[in-house]
Design a protein around this motif. Structure first.
Motif, PDB file in Angstrom:
ATOM      1  N   TYR A 190       0.793  -1.191  -0.299  1.00 55.60           N
ATOM      2  CA  TYR A 190      -0.204   0.487   0.414  1.00 55.60           C
ATOM      3  C   TYR A 190       0.939   1.173  -0.204  1.00 55.60           C
ATOM      4  CZ  TYR A 190       0.802  -1.424   4.755  1.00 55.60           C
ATOM      5  OH  TYR A 190       1.783  -2.006   6.228  1.00 55.60           O
ATOM      6  N   ALA A 191      -0.257   2.810  -0.350  1.00 52.96           N
ATOM      7  CA  ALA A 191       0.770   3.773  -0.679  1.00 52.96           C
ATOM      8  C   ALA A 191       1.081   3.947   0.814  1.00 52.96           C
ATOM      9  CB  ALA A 191       0.311   4.431  -1.378  1.00 52.96           C
ATOM     10  N   MET A 192       2.876   4.168   0.814  1.00 50.85           N
ATOM     11  CA  MET A 192       2.983   4.749   2.674  1.00 50.85           C
ATOM     12  C   MET A 192       4.046   6.485   2.249  1.00 50.85           C
ATOM     13  SD  MET A 192       5.463   1.853   3.980  1.00 50.85           S
ATOM     14  CE  MET A 192       7.452   1.918   2.912  1.00 50.85           C
ATOM     15  N   ARG A 193       4.642   6.944   3.004  1.00 56.06           N
ATOM     16  CA  ARG A 193       5.679   7.939   2.749  1.00 56.06           C
ATOM     17  C   ARG A 193       6.951   7.265   3.129  1.00 56.06           C
ATOM     18  NH1 ARG A 193       7.973  11.061   6.925  1.00 56.06           N
ATOM     19  NH2 ARG A 193       7.225   9.882   8.957  1.00 56.06           N
ATOM     20  N   SER A 194       7.722   8.146   1.650  1.00 56.89           N
ATOM     21  CA  SER A 194       8.793   7.287   1.861  1.00 56.89           C
ATOM     22  C   SER A 194       9.913   7.510   3.236  1.00 56.89           C
ATOM     23  CB  SER A 194       9.543   7.583   0.687  1.00 56.89           C
ATOM     24  OG  SER A 194       9.735   8.907   0.807  1.00 56.89           O
ATOM     25  N   ILE A 195      10.995   6.721   3.114  1.00 53.81           N
ATOM     26  CA  ILE A 195      11.922   7.480   4.375  1.00 53.81           C
ATOM     27  C   ILE A 195      12.399   8.169   4.486  1.00 53.81           C
ATOM     28  CG2 ILE A 195      14.514   6.203   5.582  1.00 53.81           C
ATOM     29  CD1 ILE A 195      12.917   3.688   5.441  1.00 53.81           C
ATOM     30  N   ALA A 196      12.211   9.593   5.656  1.00 50.89           N
ATOM     31  CA  ALA A 196      12.905  10.551   5.630  1.00 50.89           C
ATOM     32  C   ALA A 196      13.526  11.112   6.696  1.00 50.89           C
ATOM     33  CB  ALA A 196      11.964  11.886   4.974  1.00 50.89           C
ATOM     34  N   GLU A 197      14.483  12.051   6.349  1.00 58.38           N
ATOM     35  CA  GLU A 197      14.782  12.187   8.064  1.00 58.38           C
ATOM     36  C   GLU A 197      13.882  13.227   9.077  1.00 58.38           C
ATOM     37  OE1 GLU A 197      17.760  15.879   7.462  1.00 58.38           O
ATOM     38  OE2 GLU A 197      18.321  15.300   9.763  1.00 58.38           O
ATOM     39  N   PRO A 198      14.356  12.416  10.216  1.00 57.66           N
ATOM     40  CA  PRO A 198      12.967  12.646  11.398  1.00 57.66           C
ATOM     41  C   PRO A 198      13.200  14.503  11.733  1.00 57.66           C
ATOM     42  CG  PRO A 198      14.396  11.456  11.892  1.00 57.66           C
ATOM     43  CD  PRO A 198      14.852  11.095  10.382  1.00 57.66           C
ATOM     44  N   THR A 199      12.135  15.450  11.842  1.00 60.18           N
ATOM     45  CA  THR A 199      12.138  16.510  11.744  1.00 60.18           C
ATOM     46  C   THR A 199      12.315  17.277  12.892  1.00 60.18           C
ATOM     47  OG1 THR A 199      10.022  16.297  11.564  1.00 60.18           O
ATOM     48  CG2 THR A 199      11.553  17.217   9.463  1.00 60.18           C
ATOM     49  N   ASP A 251      18.349   8.369   8.062  1.00 57.12           N
ATOM     50  CA  ASP A 251      16.665   7.874   7.460  1.00 57.12           C
ATOM     51  C   ASP A 251      15.841   8.181   9.161  1.00 57.12           C
ATOM     52  OD1 ASP A 251      18.681   6.515   9.172  1.00 57.12           O
ATOM     53  OD2 ASP A 251      18.160   4.898   8.148  1.00 57.12           O
ATOM     54  N   GLY A 252      14.639   8.154   8.980  1.00 53.46           N
ATOM     55  CA  GLY A 252      14.394   8.140   9.959  1.00 53.46           C
ATOM     56  C   GLY A 252      12.916   6.988   9.996  1.00 53.46           C
ATOM     57  N   PHE A 253      11.930   6.413  10.711  1.00 48.19           N
ATOM     58  CA  PHE A 253      10.775   5.696  10.653  1.00 48.19           C
ATOM     59  C   PHE A 253       9.982   5.799   9.764  1.00 48.19           C
ATOM     60  CE2 PHE A 253      12.742   4.162  15.559  1.00 48.19           C
ATOM     61  CZ  PHE A 253      13.444   3.087  14.617  1.00 48.19           C
ATOM     62  N   VAL A 254       9.037   5.505   9.857  1.00 46.50           N
ATOM     63  CA  VAL A 254       8.245   5.622   8.895  1.00 46.50           C
ATOM     64  C   VAL A 254       6.776   4.917   9.559  1.00 46.50           C
ATOM     65  CG1 VAL A 254       9.087   6.049   7.082  1.00 46.50           C
ATOM     66  CG2 VAL A 254       8.533   4.065   7.379  1.00 46.50           C
ATOM     67  N   GLU A 255       5.753   5.670   8.995  1.00 53.66           N
ATOM     68  CA  GLU A 255       4.777   4.753   9.387  1.00 53.66           C
ATOM     69  C   GLU A 255       4.449   3.170   8.868  1.00 53.66           C
ATOM     70  OE1 GLU A 255       5.023   7.518   8.546  1.00 53.66           O
ATOM     71  OE2 GLU A 255       4.443   9.194   9.254  1.00 53.66           O
ATOM     72  N   ASN A 256       5.432   3.113   9.115  1.00 55.75           N
ATOM     73  CA  ASN A 256       5.284   1.175   8.706  1.00 55.75           C
ATOM     74  C   ASN A 256       5.874   0.242   9.600  1.00 55.75           C
ATOM     75  OD1 ASN A 256       4.647  -1.645   7.368  1.00 55.75           O
ATOM     76  ND2 ASN A 256       4.969  -0.691   5.246  1.00 55.75           N
ATOM     77  N   LEU A 257       5.396  -0.561  10.074  1.00 57.23           N
ATOM     78  CA  LEU A 257       5.798  -1.563  11.469  1.00 57.23           C
ATOM     79  C   LEU A 257       7.413  -2.587  10.280  1.00 57.23           C
ATOM     80  CD1 LEU A 257       7.265  -2.543  13.636  1.00 57.23           C
ATOM     81  CD2 LEU A 257       4.737  -4.521  13.224  1.00 57.23           C
ATOM     82  N   ARG A 258       6.402  -2.393   9.232  1.00 58.67           N
ATOM     83  CA  ARG A 258       7.922  -4.086   8.354  1.00 58.67           C
ATOM     84  C   ARG A 258       9.115  -2.863   7.521  1.00 58.67           C
ATOM     85  NH1 ARG A 258       8.100  -6.950  10.851  1.00 58.67           N
ATOM     86  NH2 ARG A 258       6.013  -7.984  10.650  1.00 58.67           N
ATOM     87  N   THR A 259       8.891  -1.727   7.745  1.00 63.62           N
ATOM     88  CA  THR A 259      10.591  -0.952   7.266  1.00 63.62           C
ATOM     89  C   THR A 259      11.311  -0.260   8.600  1.00 63.62           C
ATOM     90  OG1 THR A 259       8.454  -0.220   5.737  1.00 63.62           O
ATOM     91  CG2 THR A 259      11.006   1.036   5.392  1.00 63.62           C
TER      92      THR A 259
END
Lengths: 518, 416
Positions: free
Chosen positions: A140-149, A159-167
């Protein structure tokens, strides 16, 4: 109605496809995003099958691929005996021979099958089979890995954590390849069924701790978990304290270093904020850069942060206390400067400080909530009106503006937002006590605060360690950050002393004579 | 429930006190200097110099400024010091606040007739007053001294305080704090001293209107009508000597120079000497370091003191030819300096011991420290023993360097 569905969910899959379809449709009704795909398996006598999946949660290419192989190849692998289809063994045969997908499982429980559909897997039910096939096709569509602001570093991974547990588990696994690194999984939330990963290194994190975390998680009864804050509040040791007894972070390097120190990390689906436990208070003043830079730089900026902590907690209170009770404690020239600034001031110092503190928090909050393009307007208006006009109008003394501004800046220097918020919150009772009772009130509230902090526990570990209980060995990584080659042991705060850095790691030039050996 | 009770109590504690004891910093009359004179009708006349903060600081954004003087002078009389101060508060709109007081100025007439016992008692008993406040005596009206604007500092009290803080450069007055006077007064042998300041007319060469440093005319600057504009300045001028609590006399600046090595660490002192062989020309040395040893002995059942003073000096100005390699000349300078310093000490001892009979050199204390047993028989009649004390003064001076120049400053000396 509810009860009926609950009873339905307890059922098992029926051999009759039509019954199964009826049951599923009773449970899921006609959600617009639920896709039902009927098909007939070629090469058989109209063997019917059906595939359910949730639109938007699956990778359609994968589903199509599976459907294709099922429709055209399935008959070749149907186990037969005596010319009839042997439905008992077909599911296994299918699994072993046909499906190219990497993760396939079968289930008999209706509940599990429906859960799979809702989580983003595809559910295939074949007429005559008493088991349903779950094919992992999540995509499913999700935010790509980005720097935590919220936790920026100058040097360190971006890199930062994203909303997807698996990632998120993957980001951690990429950092720790230890075979003992475990990510256990539980589901929390009756309605949301949020996946929670419990990450730790077996043997390093004490078994008691892991058990305790699991026990606390299993005690949670709630309809939904939308953010890790829910869990944090439900499992923390001090339900009343404003201070965080569980650290939250968006930084995988921070989480990984916690795991390496023997802590447990909770990864929660649908939020980039992971929870680290247990923590000590001082950890909130440490930033990940401390460990990446030269230890002098790391130690210096850590000390600056300690100053920021003290300033943001006490500076306005000290000023109010001195200016309204203990003028003899101010050096004479400074006392005169303060007095001259307050000459035309209509408010008592305490009221002035409260007004300014609240208006500062107001500006901060407004700047946060405003849409980004308008956000800068708040700061312009705020600084102009409060900083300039209020002083010129004689409403606020210039010294108070400096005090409040410095306090505000100091509170921004604390790397962890939730602890910075706790400190900002505690400022107000101290301020009121100092403004009404002077030094007595100040010491009294600071004393209360210390008593409270020392009495706190984080998963059974003292919150104020190594300060109280006093652990001299731990000071290597508290006020200063000692060089890596000198920090030989893990912090005893969470785990038993195990070696972290080998002995004789301090680099030195090769001795003469030894040079030629290699 | 427990927590609710706790919070209610906390809020009650902070609100019900109604900010007891609170006094805003801008509601205080901050005293920076106090002068104590003999009153006309009553015993004391106390003059306080209260700083007007907004004018002293020229705060931007405070419209109350620009009203003029940075200070407000108030005085009142009373039979005791505290009564006089209370009388000031009958017309002071702000609470008189003493904790920032820099200096206490005592009029010498008062000190001579009434003594300073009341002053010592009041200024050490009151918790709002500091023990490290400077205390000075003046032959002029103390009220006038504390209200004289010198022109350099905005506030006179600050000027006086800084005068003492940087005093070691001139070394003409002791740096006396109320604590020292208190200690000496309580001591069974020592007698108190105070620094002495006086108002001195100083001609301002470049001013027609007699103004000080700033644009405004300070109250002390008055024209004498003789053509030369002048401004009154507070300057240090030696020491005031007390016997018990009564003033008995003064030491001049030079005599003070002989007194200082006994009581405190002197910083630098500038001593002009005549050039060896050339009476008219001067060579000036600066004392950089001095080390003093006062060694008490007993001789003929009377104290005998050996005073060893060693001076380390630099030549800071030479009108005659001075060469640092010229051993003979240096020896002569050293002898001259020794003679001069011996003279200072002798005259100070002479005055203190013979004329005023006051142990301002802490000689009794030195003696007690060395001979605690003998002191028991001496303490009863220390005054007599002190009067009979003999001294052996040894001064050892050393010229260390010529600062930046090694050779004489004379035409044609370069290139030799």
């Amino acid at each position: 109605m509810d009860k009926e569905i609950k009873d339905l969910l307890k059922q098992q899959f029926n051999q009759n496809l039509t019954t199964n379809i009826e049951t599923i449709e009773k449970v899921l009704d006609k959600s617009s995003d639920l896709v039902k795909r009927d098909f007939v398996i070629h090469g058989t006598s109209n063997l019917r099958a059906v595939c359910y999946f949730t639109d938007g949660l699956v990778d359609k290419l994968q589903v199509e691929h599976v459907l294709e192989s099922l429709q055209y190849e399935f008959h070749k692998y149907l186990a037969t005996s005596d010319g009839y289809v042997d439905f008992e063994n077909s599911a296994d045969s299918l699994n072993e021979n046909l499906l190219y997908n990497s993760s396939v499982s079968t289930t008999k429980d209706l509940q599990k099958g429906i859960d799979a559909v809702l989580i983003g897997d595809a559910l295939v039910i074949v007429d005559g089979l008493s088991e349903a096939i779950i094919i992992a096709a999540r995509g499913y569509a999700m935010r790509s890995i980005a720097e935590p602001t919220n936790e920026q570093v100058v040097r360190g991974p971006r890199d930062g954590f994203v909303e997807n547990l698996r990632t998120n588990t993957a980001t951690l696994r990429r950092r720790i390849r230890d075979p003992l690194f475990r990510i256990d999984s539980v589901q929390i939330g009756k309605k949301t069924k949020t996946d929670v990963g419990i990450a730790y290194i077996k043997g390093l994190a004490s078994d008691d701790l892991v058990e305790e975390v699991k026990a606390r998680l299993s005690n949670i009864e709630i309809d939904g978990i939308l953010e890790s804050g829910y869990i944090e509040e439900l499992i923390s040791d001090g339900p009343w304290t404003p201070f965080p007894t569980i650290q939250s972070t968006e930084r995988p390097d921070k989480a990984a270093s916690s795991i390496l120190e023997g802590r447990v990390v909770l990864l929660i689906d649908n939020t980039p904020f992971t929870l680290l436990m247990p923590v000590s208070f001082w950890q909130f003043l440490q930033a990940s850069d401390d460990y990446y830079y030269n230890f002098y730089i790391g130690s210096f900026f850590r000390l600056i942060r300690y100053i920021a902590f003290v300033v943001s907690l006490t500076f306005p209170s000290i000023f109010v206390m001195l200016a309204s009770f203990h003028q003899e404690m101010i050096p004479t020239p400074l006392a005169l400067t303060i007095a001259s600034g307050r000459e035309v001031n209509p408010f008592p110092v305490l009221l002035e400080a409260l007004l300014m503190e609240i208006s500062f928090e107001l500006m901060r909050e407004a700047g946060l909530r405003m849409p980004k393009p308008i956000g800068s307007a708040v700061s312009i208006v705020g600084s102009l009106i409060i900083g300039q006009a209020a002083v010129q109008a004689g409403l606020i003394s210039p010294f108070m503006v400096i005090v409040v501004a410095l306090t505000g800046i100091a509170s921004f220097a604390i790397p962890n937002y939730s602890s910075s918020f706790a400190i900002r919150l505690m400022r107000f009772p101290i301020l009121i006590a100092s403004g009404t009772l002077g030094l007595l009130g100040f010491t009294f509230t600071i004393g209360l605060l210390l008593i409270h902090l020392i009495s706190l526990r984080s998963f059974g570990k003292p919150y104020f360690e190594p300060f109280a209980p006093y652990e001299p060995n731990e000071f290597k990584d508290m006020f200063i950050r000692s060089p890596w080659w000198s920090m030989k042991k893990q912090p005893s705060h969470v785990t038993q002393n195990t070696n972290r850095v080998g002995s004789n790691q301090m680099p030195s030039p090769p001795k003469k004579g030894e040079e030629d050996e290699s | 429930m427990k927590i609710t009770k706790f919070i209610v109590i906390l809020i009650a504690v902070s609100l019900l006190t109604s900010c007891a004891g609170k006094r805003e910093i801008n509601d205080l009359a901050i005293v920076l200097a106090v002068g104590i004179d003999k009153g006309e009708k009553q015993k004391f006349k106390v003059t306080v110099e209260v700083v007007r903060a907004s004018d002293a600081r020229g705060q931007t954004g405070s419209p109350a400024g620009n009203a003029g003087d940075p200070m407000w002078i108030a005085s009142a009389e009373g039979d005791s010091i505290f009564e006089a101060i209370r009388n000031i508060s009958t017309y002071s709109s702000r609470r008189v606040f003493w904790a920032h007081n820099y200096v206490i100025v005592v009029n010498e007439e008062l000190a001579e007739k009434e003594g300073i016992k009341d002053i010592i008692d009041f200024f050490t008993r009151n918790p709002e007053l500091r023990m490290r406040t400077w205390i000075v005596a003046t032959p002029d009206k103390a009220g006038e001294v504390v209200s004289t604007q010198t022109g350099l500092e905005v506030i006179p009290g600050e000027a006086l305080s800084k005068l003492f803080r940087y005093n070691p450069i001139s070394a003409v007055s002791p740096r006396t704090q109320i604590r020292d006077v208190h200690t000496a007064y309580l001591s069974e042998s020592s007698d108190p001293i105070m620094a002495r300041v006086k108002l001195q007319e100083r001609v301002v060469p470049n001013k027609a209107d007699g103004g000080g440093g700033g644009g405004e005319k300070p109250p002390g600057g008055e024209e004498k009508g003789k053509g030369e504009p002048s401004i009154k300045q507070i300057e240090m001028s030696g020491t005031t000597v007390f016997k018990k609590d009564k003033m008995v006399g003064t030491l001049s600046k030079k005599e003070t120079r002989g007194l200082l090595p006994f009581i405190e660490n002197v910083g630098t002192a500038i001593i002009p000497l005549t050039c060896p062989g050339k009476e008219k020309e001067k060579i000036t040395v600066e004392v950089k370091k001095n080390k003093v040893e006062v060694l008490p002995f007993i001789k003929d059942n009377a104290p005998f003191y050996k005073i060893n003073l060693s001076l380390t000096t630099n030549v800071v100005e030479a009108n005659c030819d001075f060469d640092i390699d010229d051993r003979k000349m240096i020896d002569e300078i050293e002898r001259n300096l020794e003679k001069k310093y011996k003279g200072y000490i002798k005259s100070a001892l002479e005055k203190g011991q013979k004329e005023y009979k006051a142990d301002i050199f802490e000689l009794g204390k030195t003696f007690e420290n060395k001979y605690p047993e003998k002191w028991k028989s001496f303490r009863e009649n220390w005054d007599e023993k002190y009067a009979a004390a003999k001294f052996d003064i040894n001064v050892k001076a050393e010229v260390q360097s010529g600062v930046l120049l090694y050779t004489p400053t004379q035409p044609g000396s370069r290139g030799k």
